[in-house]
Scaffold this motif. Sequence first.
Motif, PDB file in Angstrom:
ATOM      1  N   TYR A  36       0.821  -1.211   0.000  1.00 15.52           N
ATOM      2  CA  TYR A  36       0.000   0.000   0.000  1.00 15.52           C
ATOM      3  C   TYR A  36       0.861   1.271   0.000  1.00 15.52           C
ATOM      4  CZ  TYR A  36      -4.106  -2.810   1.401  1.00 15.52           C
ATOM      5  OH  TYR A  36      -5.135  -3.724   1.456  1.00 15.52           O
ATOM      6  N   MET A  37       1.866   1.295   0.863  1.00 19.25           N
ATOM      7  CA  MET A  37       2.491   2.585   1.177  1.00 19.25           C
ATOM      8  C   MET A  37       3.945   2.738   0.733  1.00 19.25           C
ATOM      9  SD  MET A  37       2.958   2.107   5.333  1.00 19.25           S
ATOM     10  CE  MET A  37       4.109   3.457   5.484  1.00 19.25           C
ATOM     11  N   ALA A  38       4.563   1.743   0.107  1.00 19.69           N
ATOM     12  CA  ALA A  38       5.951   1.890  -0.337  1.00 19.69           C
ATOM     13  C   ALA A  38       6.061   3.026  -1.356  1.00 19.69           C
ATOM     14  CB  ALA A  38       6.448   0.587  -0.956  1.00 19.69           C
ATOM     15  N   PRO A  39       7.026   3.929  -1.175  1.00 20.22           N
ATOM     16  CA  PRO A  39       7.165   5.057  -2.111  1.00 20.22           C
ATOM     17  C   PRO A  39       7.334   4.583  -3.550  1.00 20.22           C
ATOM     18  CG  PRO A  39       8.579   5.343  -0.182  1.00 20.22           C
ATOM     19  CD  PRO A  39       8.034   3.944  -0.106  1.00 20.22           C
ATOM     20  N   LYS A  40       6.646   5.235  -4.464  1.00 24.91           N
ATOM     21  CA  LYS A  40       6.736   5.047  -5.921  1.00 24.91           C
ATOM     22  C   LYS A  40       6.114   3.739  -6.431  1.00 24.91           C
ATOM     23  CE  LYS A  40      10.863   7.924  -6.430  1.00 24.91           C
ATOM     24  NZ  LYS A  40      12.235   8.026  -6.963  1.00 24.91           N
ATOM     25  N   ILE A  41       5.981   2.725  -5.579  1.00 25.50           N
ATOM     26  CA  ILE A  41       5.401   1.472  -6.069  1.00 25.50           C
ATOM     27  C   ILE A  41       4.136   1.073  -5.313  1.00 25.50           C
ATOM     28  CG2 ILE A  41       7.602   0.570  -6.901  1.00 25.50           C
ATOM     29  CD1 ILE A  41       7.726  -1.161  -4.372  1.00 25.50           C
ATOM     30  N   GLY A  42       3.906   1.653  -4.140  1.00 23.66           N
ATOM     31  CA  GLY A  42       2.714   1.326  -3.365  1.00 23.66           C
ATOM     32  C   GLY A  42       1.450   1.853  -4.030  1.00 23.66           C
ATOM     33  N   THR A  43       0.330   1.172  -3.835  1.00 20.75           N
ATOM     34  CA  THR A  43      -0.914   1.573  -4.515  1.00 20.75           C
ATOM     35  C   THR A  43      -1.505   2.872  -3.956  1.00 20.75           C
ATOM     36  OG1 THR A  43      -2.040  -0.025  -3.082  1.00 20.75           O
ATOM     37  CG2 THR A  43      -1.586  -0.701  -5.332  1.00 20.75           C
ATOM     38  N   LEU A  44      -1.008   3.351  -2.821  1.00 21.33           N
ATOM     39  CA  LEU A  44      -1.450   4.661  -2.329  1.00 21.33           C
ATOM     40  C   LEU A  44      -1.106   5.784  -3.309  1.00 21.33           C
ATOM     41  CD1 LEU A  44      -0.634   4.649   1.499  1.00 21.33           C
ATOM     42  CD2 LEU A  44      -2.845   5.153   0.464  1.00 21.33           C
ATOM     43  N   ARG A  45      -0.142   5.537  -4.188  1.00 27.25           N
ATOM     44  CA  ARG A  45       0.269   6.573  -5.149  1.00 27.25           C
ATOM     45  C   ARG A  45      -0.765   6.758  -6.259  1.00 27.25           C
ATOM     46  NH1 ARG A  45       1.864   2.027  -7.624  1.00 27.25           N
ATOM     47  NH2 ARG A  45       2.096   2.092  -9.919  1.00 27.25           N
ATOM     48  N   LEU A  46      -1.643   5.783  -6.463  1.00 31.82           N
ATOM     49  CA  LEU A  46      -2.584   5.814  -7.578  1.00 31.82           C
ATOM     50  C   LEU A  46      -3.764   6.729  -7.282  1.00 31.82           C
ATOM     51  CD1 LEU A  46      -2.597   1.996  -8.417  1.00 31.82           C
ATOM     52  CD2 LEU A  46      -1.328   3.811  -9.573  1.00 31.82           C
ATOM     53  N   GLU A  47      -4.200   7.455  -8.286  1.00 35.02           N
ATOM     54  CA  GLU A  47      -5.267   8.437  -8.105  1.00 35.02           C
ATOM     55  C   GLU A  47      -6.575   7.797  -7.656  1.00 35.02           C
ATOM     56  OE1 GLU A  47      -5.813  10.775 -11.571  1.00 35.02           O
ATOM     57  OE2 GLU A  47      -3.822  11.722 -11.485  1.00 35.02           O
TER      58      GLU A  47
END
Length: 396
Positions: free
Chosen positions: A183-194
């Motif tokens: 979920y939260m890993a920078p640049k690859i976690g899905t939290l980055r998705l709009e």
Amino acid sequence: MKEFPIWRKPQHHMDVENASDHVHWVELFFDLVHVVTIFLLGNYLSHHLDWSGFLVFTGLFIAFFFAWADSSVYNSLYISTDIPHRFIMSAQIVTVMFFAASLNSVTGQGWVFFALAFAANRALTGLLYWRARRNEQARCGLAYEQGRNFFILAILFAVTAFLPRPLAYWVFGAGIVAIQLQYMAPKIGTLRLERFVPRLGHIAERFGLIMLILLGEGFFKLVVTLSEKGIYKPGAGALINMAIGGFSLFAMAWVYFDSVGNAKPKSRDVGTLLGYWFGHIVLMWSTVMIGVALAGEIYVGFLAPYPYDYGIIGTAGLGIFLASIWVLQHLVEGRDITRRHVHGGVRLFGIAVTLVLLLVLPYVPAIIGNLLWVTALYSQILWPLKTALRELRTEG
């Protein structure tokens, strides 16, 4: 014409007009099935009141939390009510039954069953997302990434069923960490998705419901303990202690729902959402600890010291519970009046009393220990009531 729910394919809530925040009955059923898991978790801790048992309990609790929470996140992101969804959720319920049944022997022969059931649970979560990807325009969108991640995690957890121990435990623990990182890993976690935009009202309601279940388990633990011992055996002291335990669990619900329960996070800022998420993990963990510790009320009267092992987890649990509430009440919206009356001084007072109790617990009779414990908890209700009444009289 409005589509009947059992034919409605999964849709992201942002694509649905007037999507409701309310919890669907399938989700409620899923929550209720976790009652047995929580009860057996509490039993495990009751029978392993040492450091190694506590660490195993904590690891199992975190695994339980993700088995519940990942499904909650999916159902917050996607409106999903059709027949395949219901069959997948029913299969998830069955996996919960299996890993709950394996808890008592999880460090022995039950490990294989626990790990495989947990792996199946992860795979079914991946399947929920995989179905939802069909309605997303982006070829590698949110549902695709989440589905892929959970399928990979399912394989990892399944492998741990056949690894030698303690290696299996370390790999399983790494998998639990990987659930959070996906979920939260920078640049690859899905939290980055709009489109990773959960319905905050839905998430808040799910947390409120599971907290009610956790607190209800404390009542269950008290009643079962007394029933097994025989209500006619313990004497007046233990019976009064049981009543104190029941009132205390109700007070904890009062404190939670007045301060945090059913309130949305105040923003979609990543820091706020993560604080709300982790704060609830710690809060729920401490609630289970308190529910287990209150069973010690049945084993003691007024004058003997409170059972030390139960007392430690109950007193530390209450301090952690109050600290978690203090953090969470600053992360939610719409509780301005509560924050005004239940300020940091109130929380600090309750936490300070628990620290004093930790120091004197082995040396004072249970009646004094209970008095200090109740003071720490009920100060969180009586102090703000007093200031609110004073304010009301002033305005009048």
